[in-house]
Design an enzyme around this catalytic site. Sequence first.
Site, PDB file in Angstrom:
ATOM      1  N   HIS A  12      -1.266 -32.261  36.064  1.00  0.00           N
ATOM      2  CA  HIS A  12      -1.370 -31.071  35.204  1.00  0.00           C
ATOM      3  C   HIS A  12      -2.718 -30.383  35.390  1.00  0.00           C
ATOM      4  CE1 HIS A  12      -4.208 -32.993  32.442  1.00  0.00           C
ATOM      5  NE2 HIS A  12      -3.457 -34.076  32.522  1.00  0.00           N
ATOM      6  N   GLN A  14      -6.312 -28.484  34.355  1.00  0.00           N
ATOM      7  CA  GLN A  14      -7.445 -28.946  33.535  1.00  0.00           C
ATOM      8  C   GLN A  14      -7.236 -28.598  32.059  1.00  0.00           C
ATOM      9  OE1 GLN A  14     -11.173 -26.642  33.132  1.00  0.00           O
ATOM     10  NE2 GLN A  14     -12.124 -28.278  34.342  1.00  0.00           N
ATOM     11  N   GLY A  25      -4.081 -39.405  26.285  1.00  0.00           N
ATOM     12  CA  GLY A  25      -2.828 -40.031  26.695  1.00  0.00           C
ATOM     13  C   GLY A  25      -1.646 -39.273  26.128  1.00  0.00           C
ATOM     14  N   GLU A  89       1.492 -39.892  29.935  1.00  0.00           N
ATOM     15  CA  GLU A  89       0.335 -40.684  30.330  1.00  0.00           C
ATOM     16  C   GLU A  89       0.327 -41.985  29.529  1.00  0.00           C
ATOM     17  OE1 GLU A  89      -1.752 -41.806  32.283  1.00  0.00           O
ATOM     18  OE2 GLU A  89      -3.294 -40.244  32.476  1.00  0.00           O
TER      19      GLU A  89
END
Length: 221
Positions: A12, A14, A25, A89
């Site tokens: 993804h 920034q 996460g 994540e």
Amino acid sequence: MDKQITLYVVRHGQTYFNIYNKLQGWSNSPLTEAGIADAQQAGDRLKTVPFAAAYCSDTTRAEQTARTILAANQSTPAPKLTTSPFFREEFYGYYEGTDMAQAWYLAGAPHGVPTFKDIESTYSIGKAKDFLKEADPFRQAENNQEYWARVDQGFDLIRQNPDLKDGDQVLMISHGNTLLSLMERYGQGKYDLSVRPANGSLTKLLLTPDDIQVLSYNQKD
């Protein structure tokens, strides 16, 4: 017939938590202007790839990156985007939003490895997950086993898509530690895990019925 799928895996763009060096996460922080540009540049690089499908986690940063790339893509028909928590994540539990250096110090220092790099080089990225769960007062951070039990379901979701056929190309939006974890598990020791993949970078994986092969990693051009 067993089918093989080429995954175009993009980290993804920034986010503000990336700038602030905070663990991100399952938490969300918006894409920065540079992050939007990361996604647009990835979209430009991939605009002629005939994607048969697209997948991302159900986080804002992943979905915004995916939709930006797909808006530039010339595939006909346009690929459907599937979002799923399987692609999230790592969950950092109590340490979500914590300064990265502080969190990894609290996780690793009791084991004599006070930085993430120390944990990775002495033990593994998988062990970093285990140490962080140990250090979480709520024990809600994912350990390595819990993490892979979830993420593997994401890859099975792609494998089991009845609309995909052998040789198809699929877009997948992923995350920094997830890409490092994939390289540790499937990269056969070929990649420097002390270097985080760049926002908007491209990693290519070959998804087979029972394995994943790394074709390239962390390409920005």
